[in-house]
Write an enzyme that holds these catalytic residues in place. Sequence first.
Site, PDB file in Angstrom:
ATOM      1  N   ASP A  99       2.020  -3.829   5.845  1.00  0.00           N
ATOM      2  CA  ASP A  99       1.632  -2.553   5.241  1.00  0.00           C
ATOM      3  C   ASP A  99       2.396  -2.319   3.941  1.00  0.00           C
ATOM      4  OD1 ASP A  99       0.310   0.134   5.567  1.00  0.00           O
ATOM      5  OD2 ASP A  99       2.403   0.785   5.592  1.00  0.00           O
TER       6      ASP A  99
ATOM      7  N   GLU B 275      -0.801  -5.949   2.174  1.00  0.00           N
ATOM      8  CA  GLU B 275      -1.625  -4.897   1.588  1.00  0.00           C
ATOM      9  C   GLU B 275      -1.133  -4.651   0.162  1.00  0.00           C
ATOM     10  OE1 GLU B 275      -3.013  -0.299   2.470  1.00  0.00           O
ATOM     11  OE2 GLU B 275      -0.934  -0.896   2.845  1.00  0.00           O
TER      12      GLU B 275
END
Length: 613
Positions: A324, A353
């Site tokens: 993330d 990400e």
Amino acid sequence: MKNYIFLFFFLFGVSVNAQIERVEPPFWWSGMNRSEIQLMFYGNNIAEYSVSTPSEMIVSNIRKTENPNYLFVTVQTEGLKPATYNIRLSKKGKKSMSYPFELKQREPGSALREGFDASDAIYLIMPDRFANANPSNDSHPQLQEKADRSNPGGRHGGDIEGIIQNLDYLEDLGVTALWSTPLLEDDDPAYSYHTYAQSDVYKIDPRYGTNEDYRRLATEMEKRDMKLIMDYVTNHWGAEHWMIKDLPTYDWVHQFPGYKNSNYRMTTQFDTHSSKVDTELNENGWFTSTMPDLNQSNPLVLNYLIQNAIWWIEYSGLDGFRVDTYSYNEKEGISKWTKAVMDEYPNFNIVGEVWMHDQAQISYWQKDSPVGAIQSYNSYLPSVMDFTLHDAIMVMFNEDEQSWADGMVRAYDNFANDFLYNDIYNLLVFAANHDTNRINEEFDGDVDKYKLAMTLILTTRGIPQLYYGDEIGMRGDKPAKGDADIRRDFPGGWAGDEQNAFTEAGRTQQQNEYHSFTKKLLNYRKNNEVIHTGKLLQYAPLENVYVYFRYNENDRVMVVINNNPEAQPLDLTRFAEGLAGATSGKDIISGEQISLDQNLEVSGKSPLVLELK
């Protein structure tokens, strides 16, 4: 957030006997590449104690910090056999304590585990919203937020057992890998269902299940030749994390002092003109006020994160990480973290990400990037997410007419920039995820547009990822109704649901149209190497019709995406290079044989996938 969480209080009352409240990592494995392990002991005034180990286990370093409740003990495990080694903490005049630190036996072949790759198709779920098979764990007495399915932004009760019980559905659909949003404990008082504000990173949230349940999920998936991907968060923890409430060091998290929010300007990571204040706010600012930003430049923090990541891979038998907010981390720290994980598992895969809207900027973060090399930077990150393709998909299938830059030209231009990437086959391609608007909302429930998008995602280069429920036409309007609307419960995942979309009989006719098309393409893709690693040959779109080929030495596939509402004839002489002499092809959707010795007409708003003969 109250400022008291940033402060240390050194005024202690009457000293009491210390207790070992926590040891992290709680155990390790014999024969690991990372054999020097830094154990974190936590307990009241535990730093006052001295450390001794069995003669065969060498203590190479003892680190104390300004907080006497922590003691960092580095032990050497190289050459040690699987066994339990008692680590003794003692202090004159006090009762000694012992911790049985276990070195476990590794699973055969663990170091060379194969991560997810272009042969896989990934299914993304939010576990709280997928299926609830164990209502007894919907709430937990020691965690703040209780289940309330009537609250769109509350906890709804989905759990690991619900995933396990629906693995047959996923296998039948044709997906080969599962990415679940985080499952570690998140004790936020509200909106904890997304689990990105974690409060204990060595523990599965008990409202999802146990650590053993998570390992069982991986085992059940392995039986089906499916892979499990953990959503890992290196950038931040939650404000309720037990270590945030009693920081080991003042600089364990970034402080200004106290809290400042990130400016979200990820370009400052490589912008040669960026000011120091902007750069610092991006890297060190908090993602939100409830997510303290971890300081990866602190060696204790970085080592803690590295060991935790490796621990979960080895313990659970993971096949990959999705990291993330990758590009919000300190770029040198996250590079070291990524390299350490990949050094331990050379065939593992990690996708970061990097939510940016320019191929060069995304490429910067991929391993051995030609863009990153300009600044001598290497993230060691094998895979990044193709957000520019996602941007195109969100608009181009609603553009019935082609212009110089609109319609299917958007897809063509996206792939024309592939020269910027080091490894185009290790790009994650997707139409939607848990943070974007539902693709079927963007298409206003038009199944034909969905078929065009899925054809592209499932036949182009890279690793395709689907978002749960897209395969049955689920909708959700994030701009109008917020995140909860794009994270609705999967129908049939809860006892008493009016509809069970996990079964053909339980789906509506339209849902089955979505599902059958997706299943057909996924299962076709599963065993076709040419779609996994074949070269991509594309033709500039004409009349909003995009044609490309995937090919290798043995096989060729022709893909036609007609985004024009009207049927379009194709002059096949233009595609002679791609056809390479083929005179017919099998339509993998209908199963029909199609002659290619004359012009080919493709119906409006429809795809065609042809195995060439």
